[in-house]
Scaffold this motif. Sequence first.
Motif, short mmCIF file in Angstrom:
data_model
loop_
_atom_site.label_atom_id
_atom_site.label_comp_id
_atom_site.label_asym_id
_atom_site.label_seq_id
_atom_site.Cartn_x
_atom_site.Cartn_y
_atom_site.Cartn_z
N UNK A 34 0.86 -1.19 0.00
CA UNK A 34 0.00 0.00 0.00
C UNK A 34 0.89 1.23 0.00
N UNK A 35 0.97 1.88 -1.15
CA UNK A 35 1.85 3.05 -1.24
C UNK A 35 1.29 4.25 -0.49
N UNK A 36 -0.01 4.30 -0.28
CA UNK A 36 -0.60 5.42 0.47
C UNK A 36 -0.15 5.42 1.93
N UNK A 86 -5.66 0.05 2.64
CA UNK A 86 -7.04 -0.14 2.17
C UNK A 86 -7.94 1.06 2.47
N UNK A 87 -7.35 2.19 2.84
CA UNK A 87 -8.19 3.34 3.19
C UNK A 87 -7.88 4.58 2.35
N UNK A 88 -7.05 4.41 1.33
CA UNK A 88 -6.69 5.54 0.48
C UNK A 88 -7.27 5.38 -0.91
N UNK A 89 -6.41 5.16 -1.87
CA UNK A 89 -6.82 5.13 -3.28
C UNK A 89 -7.43 3.80 -3.71
N UNK A 90 -7.31 2.76 -2.90
CA UNK A 90 -7.82 1.40 -3.17
C UNK A 90 -6.99 0.65 -4.21
N UNK A 91 -5.82 1.16 -4.57
CA UNK A 91 -4.96 0.47 -5.51
C UNK A 91 -4.38 -0.82 -4.97
N UNK A 92 -4.37 -0.98 -3.66
CA UNK A 92 -3.79 -2.16 -3.02
C UNK A 92 -4.85 -3.21 -2.67
N UNK A 106 -6.90 -5.36 -4.14
CA UNK A 106 -6.90 -6.72 -4.68
C UNK A 106 -5.76 -7.54 -4.09
N UNK A 107 -4.54 -7.01 -4.13
CA UNK A 107 -3.39 -7.78 -3.68
C UNK A 107 -3.44 -8.08 -2.18
N UNK A 108 -3.82 -7.11 -1.38
CA UNK A 108 -3.91 -7.35 0.06
C UNK A 108 -5.02 -8.34 0.37
N UNK A 109 -6.15 -8.21 -0.28
CA UNK A 109 -7.26 -9.15 -0.06
C UNK A 109 -6.84 -10.57 -0.42
N UNK A 110 -6.16 -10.74 -1.54
CA UNK A 110 -5.69 -12.07 -1.95
C UNK A 110 -4.70 -12.63 -0.94
N UNK A 111 -3.78 -11.81 -0.46
CA UNK A 111 -2.80 -12.25 0.52
C UNK A 111 -3.49 -12.67 1.81
#
Length: 69
Positions: A14-16, A44-50, A52-57
Amino acid sequence: MADLLENDPREVLCSCSGTTRGLIIELVRQGKDLDGISRYSGALSGCAGCEWEITELVNSLQSQATDSD
């Protein structure tokens, strides 16, 4: 799925918030779900770019924990 766990724990997912793969793994081991991870780390509280990957992990880690019970 195994690839998700074998990657570098220092990788920022999560880069945010700067949240790393290793932190996500540790938080799941502590029993946190996606909401708890988000509240603790800010992921998971910023741009939502992460999302998918965090959910899968997280799903993969939780599945492994269930399989080992």
